[in-house]
Design a protein around this motif. Structure first.
Motif, mmCIF file in Angstrom:
data_model
loop_
_atom_site.group_PDB
_atom_site.id
_atom_site.type_symbol
_atom_site.label_atom_id
_atom_site.label_comp_id
_atom_site.label_asym_id
_atom_site.label_seq_id
_atom_site.Cartn_x
_atom_site.Cartn_y
_atom_site.Cartn_z
ATOM 1 N N ASP A 113 -8.770 -22.878 -2.269
ATOM 2 C CA ASP A 113 -9.724 -21.928 -2.837
ATOM 3 C C ASP A 113 -10.977 -21.765 -1.981
ATOM 4 O O ASP A 113 -11.932 -21.104 -2.400
ATOM 5 N N THR A 114 -10.982 -22.363 -0.804
ATOM 6 C CA THR A 114 -12.125 -22.247 0.099
ATOM 7 C C THR A 114 -12.087 -20.892 0.805
ATOM 8 O O THR A 114 -11.020 -20.418 1.210
ATOM 9 N N ARG B 259 -3.598 -22.027 -5.572
ATOM 10 C CA ARG B 259 -4.681 -21.063 -5.316
ATOM 11 C C ARG B 259 -4.656 -20.011 -6.415
ATOM 12 O O ARG B 259 -3.649 -19.352 -6.637
ATOM 13 N N THR C 89 -16.663 -29.420 -2.267
ATOM 14 C CA THR C 89 -15.636 -28.982 -3.200
ATOM 15 C C THR C 89 -16.025 -27.646 -3.820
ATOM 16 O O THR C 89 -17.062 -27.060 -3.466
ATOM 17 N N TYR C 90 -15.211 -27.192 -4.783
ATOM 18 C CA TYR C 90 -15.324 -25.812 -5.258
ATOM 19 C C TYR C 90 -16.299 -25.637 -6.412
ATOM 20 O O TYR C 90 -16.951 -24.615 -6.536
ATOM 21 N N THR C 91 -16.429 -26.647 -7.275
ATOM 22 C CA THR C 91 -17.269 -26.498 -8.465
ATOM 23 C C THR C 91 -18.232 -27.664 -8.617
ATOM 24 O O THR C 91 -18.016 -28.750 -8.078
ATOM 25 N N GLU D 29 -10.023 -29.068 -2.686
ATOM 26 C CA GLU D 29 -9.536 -27.758 -3.176
ATOM 27 C C GLU D 29 -9.543 -26.740 -2.034
ATOM 28 O O GLU D 29 -10.053 -25.614 -2.161
ATOM 29 N N SER D 30 -8.963 -27.136 -0.917
ATOM 30 C CA SER D 30 -9.041 -26.295 0.286
ATOM 31 C C SER D 30 -8.423 -24.923 0.076
ATOM 32 O O SER D 30 -8.847 -23.945 0.696
ATOM 33 N N THR E 88 -21.128 -28.797 -3.723
ATOM 34 C CA THR E 88 -20.323 -27.584 -3.641
ATOM 35 C C THR E 88 -20.449 -26.991 -2.245
ATOM 36 O O THR E 88 -21.337 -27.361 -1.460
ATOM 37 N N ILE E 89 -19.562 -26.053 -1.938
ATOM 38 C CA ILE E 89 -19.585 -25.405 -0.625
ATOM 39 C C ILE E 89 -20.921 -24.708 -0.397
ATOM 40 O O ILE E 89 -21.533 -24.836 0.672
ATOM 41 N N GLY F 158 -9.776 -17.191 -1.984
ATOM 42 C CA GLY F 158 -9.403 -18.428 -1.312
ATOM 43 C C GLY F 158 -8.442 -18.203 -0.162
ATOM 44 O O GLY F 158 -7.700 -17.219 -0.120
#
Length: 644
Positions: free
Chosen positions: A211-212, A242, A68-70, A208-209, A91-92, A247
């Motif tokens: 913002d990937t 977004r 995920t993002y955060t 949260e794809s 996180t990523i 992202g």
């Protein structure tokens, strides 16, 4: 698993389960609007995966990855899955480092190539400098070249590379940006690496794809395309939410993938949901259904709620105008919680990071330093505290100062062990440990004093102490500015008239850093509370996923100074710029689309009542125009006169 996994299924949850039980499992992309329970679907998907494939995963020592993002989102999901050892949540950046860290030779080769690329880029910039380029820009370019050349020599002695907050190649530290570039390059270039990732994690879910990073999506899809029979990739997100320009937004739909739509909304009142659909109407057109319900007797009935737009003049009385709006709503709704409050305000006020919040909360100079004529990277990174000048404070120095202030010695020690080179094993050889601990106690006490509310210390003072004492390893970019400014203090906001864009960006960074280092250190704490949602204000970018009963959104382009968003352009009150028109012709994204998404995120935070305050130069003209847009009912578009 948490109770979310036992929630009633929506059609999207059924479709997802069909993907996971297929042989082989089908990769998918779930688009779930605001308030739809996207995280619930993700948790249910993880539960279904474990129920169907858990025994096989256990026997093969494999896991399901959820990225995920955060950090906050990762912790939330990790708590929901009950710390199951078959699930990896991170996180990523952390995930990419996990799968790439064992390939040290490849990392070393990538770092060497990256340094060479930067030297070539800097030399190319220098060759294009016009005679009007100021000396400070030329000097910085020359220093950066020397710095990278020194790093090129130093990396030959680095045995192991590690992941840190900022890059320092000479000591073997890769920063956030490096991890993205290095790991995705391995995935794109190495078929064997792709196979090894699929072997470790046959299921990867991406939260949260929208913002990937596009390169991350591309790299993961490369694994799926190669390993289709034994690798399932799933994306959960919403392009309309977004916020950050880095992202991908809409994830490409590949052949054989399942597109899953989740249009339900369980959060918003009927009135707010109608507004959300109106905002989305000219975006991707997804129509959300349902809305929040409440129990009345034995039945569940819709929560009607309110959503009003107040169009007010841009004058020196903005704070008074907002207070008047709140008083009016308190009376109209028979709800005294809307009245202006001090501590523990029940109304959540959402603003683009601008002077209204910064001045009220006490970080006006910090805002100006990293926003006014600052590089785009600083402006965007200021929204969520990811700008590289802020990182050592957010990750270490501020939490350390707070731990000292609150007497939390365990947390103080944990932070020091995690971030300070003075406690690294290699740096403790032949050292009296008791003396070192006393030294660290004294240093952390000094940091806390320098950052106290009554302190007159600057951000430069704090960083110089941290750097000279080796309390923390600073990003080399920060260290370079500390050294340069100590030798030759530049004038912040010094104007420069040159047509070269690269030179202008460099000059902006130099001036912005000068202003940043001159800021009072005590301004960092209220800023941190702001971005961590510990104040009545929140950034419009920072509340994605959050929800509140009462929401007040302030739209004010005049104070915003953030060219990426313009509410006046979004509402059609201001013409598109030449840059916007060129972007449209080229098929790119304008400030209108970015602002539409931001407005959607803001309005859909409201569970019951929403008030939007728009400050414009000509309220009467604006009201006449906005009434024709079909966003708010005419009766809910109000002027200053209506508040009397």
């Amino acid at each position: 698993m948490s109770s979310r996994a036992q929630q009633p299924d929506t059609q999207a949850d059924v479709d997802l389960r069909h993907c996971l039980e297929a042989r082989p499992p089908t990769s998918f992309n779930m688009v779930a609007g605001a308030g739809s329970g996207k995280t619930t679907s993700l948790i249910k998907g993880l539960a279904s995966t474990l129920a169907m494939h858990g025994e096989r995963l256990r026997l093969r020592r494999q896991r399901v990855a959820c990225i995920t993002y955060t950090e906050i989102a990762a912790k939330e999901i990790w708590a929901d899955v009950g710390n199951n050892p078959l699930v990896h949540v991170s996180t990523i950046h952390s995930f990419l480092w996990l799968i790439g860290r064992a390939f040290q030779q490849d990392i070393a080769a990538w770092v060497a190539n990256r340094i060479n690329e930067r030297i070539v880029e800097l030399q190319s910039d220098a060759s294009k400098f016009s005679p009007r380029v100021q000396q400070k820009t030329r000097d910085k370019n020359a220093r950066d070249i020397v710095r990278y050349e020194q790093q090129r020599e130093a990396i030959a002695k680095v045995r192991t590379f590690a992941y840190g907050t900022g890059s320092d190649y000479a000591t073997g530290i890769l920063g956030h940006d490096d991890i993205i570039k290095m790991a995705t390059r391995l995935m794109m270039d190495r078929p064997l690496f792709r196979s090894l990732v699929a072997q470790q994690f046959p299921f990867i879910f991406v939260d949260e794809s929208q913002d990937t990073f596009p390169v991350v999506v591309e790299a993961l899809m490369a694994i799926q395309q190669q390993e289709q029979a034994r690798f399932c990739l799933g994306f959960f997100g919403d392009p309309m939410q977004r916020i950050y320009p880095t992202g991908i937004g809409t994830v490409p739909q590949l052949d054989g993938w399942r597109a899953i739509s989740k249009p339900q909304n369980f959060r918003s009142s009927t009135t707010v949901l109608n507004l959300a659909n109106a905002i989305r109407r000219d975006g991707d057109g997804l129509v959300q259904v349902g809305g929040r319900k409440k129990e009345e007797g034995n039945a569940k009935v819709p929560v009607v709620g309110t959503a009003r737009l107040f169009v007010l003049p841009t004058d020196a009385r903005r704070d008074e105008r907002v207070a008047e709006v709140r008083a009016w709503i308190a009376k109209a709704n028979s709800d005294e919680t809307w009245l202006p409050a001090g501590e523990n305000d029940p109304v959540k006020m959402l603003v683009i990071v601008h002077r209204m919040a910064a001045k009220r909360l006490g970080f006006g100079d910090l805002y100006a330093a990293l926003n006014d004529k600052a590089p785009d990277a600083f402006k965007n990174g200021f929204l969520d505290a990811t700008a590289w000048p802020l990182r050592p404070f957010v990750s270490f120095l501020l939490p350390l100062a707070d731990a000292v202030r609150d007497g939390r010695n365990f947390d103080r020690m944990r932070l020091l062990r995690l971030h300070s080179p003075l406690l690294e094993k290699a740096n403790l050889k032949g050292v009296n440990v008791a003396e070192r601990l006393n030294q660290l106690q004294a240093l952390s006490n000094q940091i806390s004093e320098l950052m106290a509310p009554a302190s007159h210390a600057s951000i430069r003072d704090v960083l110089m102490l941290a750097k000279e004492s080796r309390l923390v390893a600073l990003d080399p970019r920060l260290s370079a500015y500390l050294e340069d400014f100590a030798a030759n203090e530049p004038k912040a906001n010094e104007s420069e008239h040159d047509g070269a864009e690269g030179d202008e960006n460099q000059s902006n960074e130099i001036n912005s850093m000068a202003a940043f280092l001159n800021c009072a250190a005590h301004q960092l704490r209220p800023y941190q509370k702001y971005v961590h949602e510990e104040s009545p204000f929140s950034t419009q970018q920072g509340v994605k996923g959050a929800e509140y009963d009462r929401v007040l959104v302030v739209l004010d382009d005049d104070e915003g100074t953030h060219f990426q968003f313009s509410y006046e352009k979004y509402f059609g009150l201001k013409e598109l710029s030449t840059r916007d028109k060129k972007t449209l012709v080229e098929g790119g994204e304008t400030a209108v689309e970015r602002t539409r998404r931001l407005f959607y995120v803001c309005c859909t935070r409201a569970r019951q009542d929403l008030a939007v305050v728009l400050f414009v130069a000509d309220p009467a003209q604006a009201i006449a125009h906005i009434r024709g847009l079909g966003l708010f009912p005419e009766a809910d578009i109000l002027s200053r006169e209506a508040l009397a």
